[in-house]
Design an enzyme around this catalytic site. Sequence first.
Site, PDB file in Angstrom:
ATOM      1  NE  ARG A  75      -3.654  -1.556   1.953  1.00  0.00           N
ATOM      2  CZ  ARG A  75      -5.332  -1.588   1.068  1.00  0.00           C
ATOM      3  NH1 ARG A  75      -5.606  -0.922   0.481  1.00  0.00           N
ATOM      4  NH2 ARG A  75      -5.897  -2.864   1.056  1.00  0.00           N
ATOM      5  N   GLY A 113      -6.980   3.591  -3.965  1.00  0.00           N
ATOM      6  CA  GLY A 113      -5.688   4.158  -3.329  1.00  0.00           C
ATOM      7  C   GLY A 113      -4.763   4.341  -4.775  1.00  0.00           C
ATOM      8  CB  THR A 114      -3.540   1.505  -7.273  1.00  0.00           C
ATOM      9  OG1 THR A 114      -3.364   0.603  -6.296  1.00  0.00           O
ATOM     10  CG2 THR A 114      -2.542   1.293  -8.384  1.00  0.00           C
ATOM     11  CB  ILE A 135     -12.717  -7.660  -3.115  1.00  0.00           C
ATOM     12  CG1 ILE A 135     -12.513  -7.341  -1.521  1.00  0.00           C
ATOM     13  CG2 ILE A 135     -11.703  -8.821  -2.949  1.00  0.00           C
ATOM     14  CD1 ILE A 135     -12.760  -7.766  -0.358  1.00  0.00           C
ATOM     15  CG  ASP A 136     -13.613  -3.428  -1.689  1.00  0.00           C
ATOM     16  OD1 ASP A 136     -13.263  -3.666  -0.589  1.00  0.00           O
ATOM     17  OD2 ASP A 136     -12.282  -1.880  -0.999  1.00  0.00           O
ATOM     18  NE  ARG A 171     -25.873 -19.326  19.381  1.00  0.00           N
ATOM     19  CZ  ARG A 171     -25.227 -20.556  19.402  1.00  0.00           C
ATOM     20  NH1 ARG A 171     -23.326 -20.324  18.485  1.00  0.00           N
ATOM     21  NH2 ARG A 171     -24.980 -20.826  20.991  1.00  0.00           N
ATOM     22  CG  MET A 178     -12.910  -7.457   3.392  1.00  0.00           C
ATOM     23  SD  MET A 178     -11.923  -8.009   2.869  1.00  0.00           S
ATOM     24  CE  MET A 178     -10.693  -7.679   4.973  1.00  0.00           C
ATOM     25  N   GLY A 179     -15.649  -3.858   2.222  1.00  0.00           N
ATOM     26  CA  GLY A 179     -15.729  -3.444   0.465  1.00  0.00           C
ATOM     27  C   GLY A 179     -15.686  -2.056   1.636  1.00  0.00           C
ATOM     28  CB  VAL A 299     -11.627 -16.574   4.269  1.00  0.00           C
ATOM     29  CG1 VAL A 299     -13.281 -15.517   4.516  1.00  0.00           C
ATOM     30  CG2 VAL A 299     -11.696 -17.536   3.803  1.00  0.00           C
TER      31      VAL A 299
HETATM   32  O1  F6P Z   1      -9.750  -2.479  -0.679  1.00  0.00           O
HETATM   33  C1  F6P Z   1      -9.914  -4.039  -0.041  1.00  0.00           C
HETATM   34  C2  F6P Z   1      -9.552  -4.409   0.771  1.00  0.00           C
HETATM   35  O2  F6P Z   1      -9.914  -5.445   1.157  1.00  0.00           O
HETATM   36  C3  F6P Z   1     -10.920  -4.366   2.013  1.00  0.00           C
HETATM   37  O3  F6P Z   1     -12.514  -4.499   1.760  1.00  0.00           O
HETATM   38  C4  F6P Z   1     -10.046  -4.074   3.525  1.00  0.00           C
HETATM   39  O4  F6P Z   1     -11.117  -2.554   4.167  1.00  0.00           O
HETATM   40  C5  F6P Z   1      -9.448  -3.661   3.173  1.00  0.00           C
HETATM   41  O5  F6P Z   1      -8.905  -3.883   2.060  1.00  0.00           O
HETATM   42  C6  F6P Z   1      -8.768  -4.548   4.309  1.00  0.00           C
HETATM   43  O6  F6P Z   1      -7.446  -4.094   4.146  1.00  0.00           O
HETATM   44  P1  F6P Z   1      -5.730  -4.893   4.303  1.00  0.00           P
HETATM   45  O7  F6P Z   1      -4.963  -5.752   3.804  1.00  0.00           O
HETATM   46  O8  F6P Z   1      -4.764  -2.999   4.225  1.00  0.00           O
HETATM   47  O9  F6P Z   1      -6.128  -5.077   5.872  1.00  0.00           O
END
Ligand code: F6P
Length: 374
Positions: A75, A113-114, A135-136, A171, A178-179, A299
């Site tokens: 990153r 970011g890229t 994946i977001d 339950r 993620m996202g 995962v």
């Molecule tokens: O941007 C992709 C992502 O997988 C997000 O969904 C998640 O918030 C983030 O990366 C996790 O980042 P890192 O790999 O820096 O923990």
Amino acid sequence: MTRTKHIGILTAGGDSPGLNAAIRSVGKAALGCGMTVTGFKDGFRGLAQDLRFPLDKTALAGILTVGGTILGTGRDKPHRMEIEGKTRDMTDVIAANYAKNNLDALVCMGGGGTHKNALRLVEKGLNVITLPKTIDNDIALTDASIGFDTALGIVTEVVDRLHSTAHSHHRIIVAEIMGHRAGWLALGAGIAGGADVILIPEIPYDVEKVAAAIRRRSEYGTNFSIVAVAEGAMSVSDAALFAAARSRKKGAKHAPEQAEAERDLAALNARQADNTWRLSKQLEELTRLETRVTILGYVQRGGTPSAGDRLLATRLGTRCVELIENECFGVMVADCGGMAVAVPIKDVAGNLKLIAPDHAWVQSARRVATCLGD
Ligand code: F6P
């Protein structure tokens, strides 16, 4: 006679399934038209520190189905990179290494970011071209990004599996998905997996309304619920605090005001990290149903890419090489209505693709009586 073109490839940001398929498609198509290809390791750091290896036929063989990225990723930002314990602006060094390696083009595969980092290199005069991957699914101006389809399949399977255990134990299971600041993965997998509640950042939630929806299910004899919550989802009150801090930061006229707004944002971000746990506790108290949390975590972006991601990566990667042949630079290869088209990186960088409140997926979720927390 024209000189053989030399292209560099790097992958940056979080990894995602389908990156190797993209490296393979760019590499094979480029070799096929007589270009030479070099891979740079670990994102922009590889170019800053000249960590490279040839992407020849052997290196590109057997990687189509492999998860992650053979190049490694990171990153790091070109303008703020940790080098030997110091933060340095490496933009000029990157430009010098680009020239030293006689590169004609640099392919950067990455997410939000890229694209900001790629734009900095475009502004330095480098011939940059990008492929959208995350994946977001939150990259502007492209219908799809490499990795989303695979993650959608993984998360849907998890939501399916949570049903049987939630049902057996009567339950609530709160599954954190993620996202980043977008809800595509939670909404898509929540719909596909039949989650009873889906909470996304684009629609701030009222916990009382979520609890009421779960209690209604109990009244009809269903004593379990699956809550799919995006990592960026937040309550109406937290969303208001975030919005206020962001607007104070944007409008700050003096450094102290800006620093204070930044501190507030940092505190809110720290609080957000526990949001799923807080939500789970609140739901347990309000519904009196036993509640468990499942954080899906990494995962979601590991392992073999889906057929859809391999196809997308190959379509975008081969088009990328056509664009390089035509010397079309400063662009991202986007997926638009099934076509691979070039869109300016400057229109992508800094812009997120979020879910509109009236998006077709939102409407469908509502029509099948899914609670969206509003
Ligand atoms: O941007 C992709 C992502 O997988 C997000 O969904 C998640 O918030 C983030 O990366 C996790 O980042 P890192 O790999 O820096 O923990």
